[in-house]
Design a protein around this motif. Sequence first.
Motif: not given
Length: 215
Positions: A84-91, A98-110
Amino acid sequence: MPKTTLLIVDDHQVVIAGIRSLLAPKTDIEIVGEAANGAEAVRLSGELKPDIVIMDISMPEMDGVEATGRIREVSPETKIIIYTMHSDQRFILELFKAGISGHVLKEGPPADLCAAVEAVMAGKTCFTTIDPAALLRQLSPERPDKEALFEHLSPRELEVFKLLADGLSIKEAAAQLHISPKTVETHKYNLMEKLEVGTIPDLTKLAIRHGLISV
């Protein structure tokens, strides 16, 4: 050896195409489906039972936060990576709950997304935006004891904490510890961040509450 099955969820086809292209060289992965919104992601997850879902947050009909919870209900074994584009800590906190296993920003390297997929395939987690330990601290608002509260302070930070909470100035604490005032100032900001307090009086209250200083 069976391939890892993967569902891609994003309301922009160009993003889906980019993820497909990125993962195409990986012969141990099979992309079994695509979805353009959260509701479709939940439906396909229930039908396909993919090993991994790569999903955005901002989508029509049902956002990624709600979809994550629903996917966990219909396919408990599915691992979810938020891309996602969202880096908001609340999200991130809600998604972590909810149990996600990863969070990656789209603006980062592939390569970040590839690393996240590989980590999840290996049974690990991957958060490129926040330390999971910090999230766990937010999920546990009350600390059970003094040791749990102060375990992430270094011995020197604990010394500085006690002296400042007991009313010593930066210069006085520095003289007692035989270090520079600048070093004391650095320790002060680090321990205030770790203990999530904003002022010296807050430090004093915390120290009194846990019996580190007397009144």
